[in-house]
Design an enzyme around this catalytic site. Sequence first.
Site, PDB file in Angstrom:
ATOM      1  N   HIS A 246       0.950  -1.198  -0.155  1.00 12.68           N
ATOM      2  CA  HIS A 246       0.001  -0.157   0.037  1.00 12.68           C
ATOM      3  C   HIS A 246       0.979   1.184   0.014  1.00 12.68           C
ATOM      4  O   HIS A 246       0.485   2.156  -0.760  1.00 12.68           O
ATOM      5  CB  HIS A 246      -0.803   0.157   1.184  1.00 12.68           C
ATOM      6  CG  HIS A 246      -1.994  -1.007   1.331  1.00 12.68           C
ATOM      7  ND1 HIS A 246      -1.935  -1.785   2.503  1.00 12.68           N
ATOM      8  CD2 HIS A 246      -2.820  -1.567   0.441  1.00 12.68           C
ATOM      9  CE1 HIS A 246      -3.096  -2.503   2.253  1.00 12.68           C
ATOM     10  NE2 HIS A 246      -3.496  -2.631   1.090  1.00 12.68           N
TER      11      HIS A 246
ATOM     12  N   LYS B 103     -18.689  -5.844   8.674  1.00 13.06           N
ATOM     13  CA  LYS B 103     -17.563  -6.601   9.005  1.00 13.06           C
ATOM     14  C   LYS B 103     -17.158  -6.653  10.517  1.00 13.06           C
ATOM     15  O   LYS B 103     -17.080  -5.513  11.248  1.00 13.06           O
ATOM     16  CB  LYS B 103     -16.375  -6.070   8.495  1.00 13.06           C
ATOM     17  CG  LYS B 103     -15.272  -7.153   8.123  1.00 13.06           C
ATOM     18  CD  LYS B 103     -14.161  -6.610   7.342  1.00 13.06           C
ATOM     19  CE  LYS B 103     -12.806  -7.483   7.529  1.00 13.06           C
ATOM     20  NZ  LYS B 103     -11.813  -6.643   6.787  1.00 13.06           N
TER      21      LYS B 103
ATOM     22  N   ARG C 232      -1.785  -6.271  -8.134  1.00 11.03           N
ATOM     23  CA  ARG C 232      -0.667  -7.284  -7.675  1.00 11.03           C
ATOM     24  C   ARG C 232      -0.609  -8.274  -8.740  1.00 11.03           C
ATOM     25  O   ARG C 232       0.493  -8.894  -9.166  1.00 11.03           O
ATOM     26  CB  ARG C 232      -0.834  -8.161  -6.379  1.00 11.03           C
ATOM     27  CG  ARG C 232      -0.363  -7.161  -5.140  1.00 11.03           C
ATOM     28  CD  ARG C 232      -0.908  -7.950  -3.974  1.00 11.03           C
ATOM     29  NE  ARG C 232      -2.496  -8.005  -3.940  1.00 11.03           N
ATOM     30  CZ  ARG C 232      -3.132  -7.989  -2.878  1.00 11.03           C
ATOM     31  NH1 ARG C 232      -2.928  -7.719  -1.755  1.00 11.03           N
ATOM     32  NH2 ARG C 232      -4.473  -8.024  -3.034  1.00 11.03           N
TER      33      ARG C 232
ATOM     34  N   SER D 151      -3.008  -7.761   2.864  1.00  9.76           N
ATOM     35  CA  SER D 151      -3.402  -7.544   4.384  1.00  9.76           C
ATOM     36  C   SER D 151      -3.789  -8.996   4.947  1.00  9.76           C
ATOM     37  O   SER D 151      -3.816  -9.272   6.348  1.00  9.76           O
ATOM     38  CB  SER D 151      -4.644  -6.617   4.509  1.00  9.76           C
ATOM     39  OG  SER D 151      -3.988  -5.218   4.005  1.00  9.76           O
TER      40      SER D 151
END
Length: 158
Positions: free
Chosen positions: A17, A41, A91, A128
């Site tokens: 990041h 969440k 990525r 993450s």
Amino acid sequence: MTIALYPGSFDPFHLGHLAVVRSVAPIFDEVIVAAVHNPQKTSFMFPLAERQELIRQSCEGIDNVSVAEFSGLVVDAAAELGAQVIVKGLRSSVDFELEQQMAHLNAAMSGVLSVFVPSDPEHSFVASKFVREIANLGGDVSSMVPAPVAAAIAARMG
Ligand code: PNS
């Protein structure tokens, strides 16, 4: 003045990041790193306020970067924050497939432009989700996250 919004969960903010932020900071007048508030969440490593503080500490010294939070649609956050561009890091081709679809949806909804930044090859394997998993299982993630995040994880893990 061109403002870029870099949205994400950032739970936690990692070196991939940070590389994205460093890549785009010289291109835009302002880069807003916005951590998503997702009430659905319930399991996270760091609560929203702490994620934001860790992003702030990790980006210290990059003058045109600020930190925000948002909930709901990314395009609404971009409009509220005055951003003309959404930044996403890529990525792999798997990221690309999903992000391209989201970029098209976001453009269809609001006309906002998405800009993709290839991940820094040194950190292209960092995510993450895996930082959380490794840390939770007692592994060392200090090579994957900025120093303030490493310290916060170490404190959290005791
Ligand atoms: O990979 P992350 O960091 O968990 O991504 C979080 C976020 C919010 C950036 C990502 O889930 C996203 O872009 N969601 C899109 C939410 C949205 O606006 N959906 C409607 C059209 S795609």
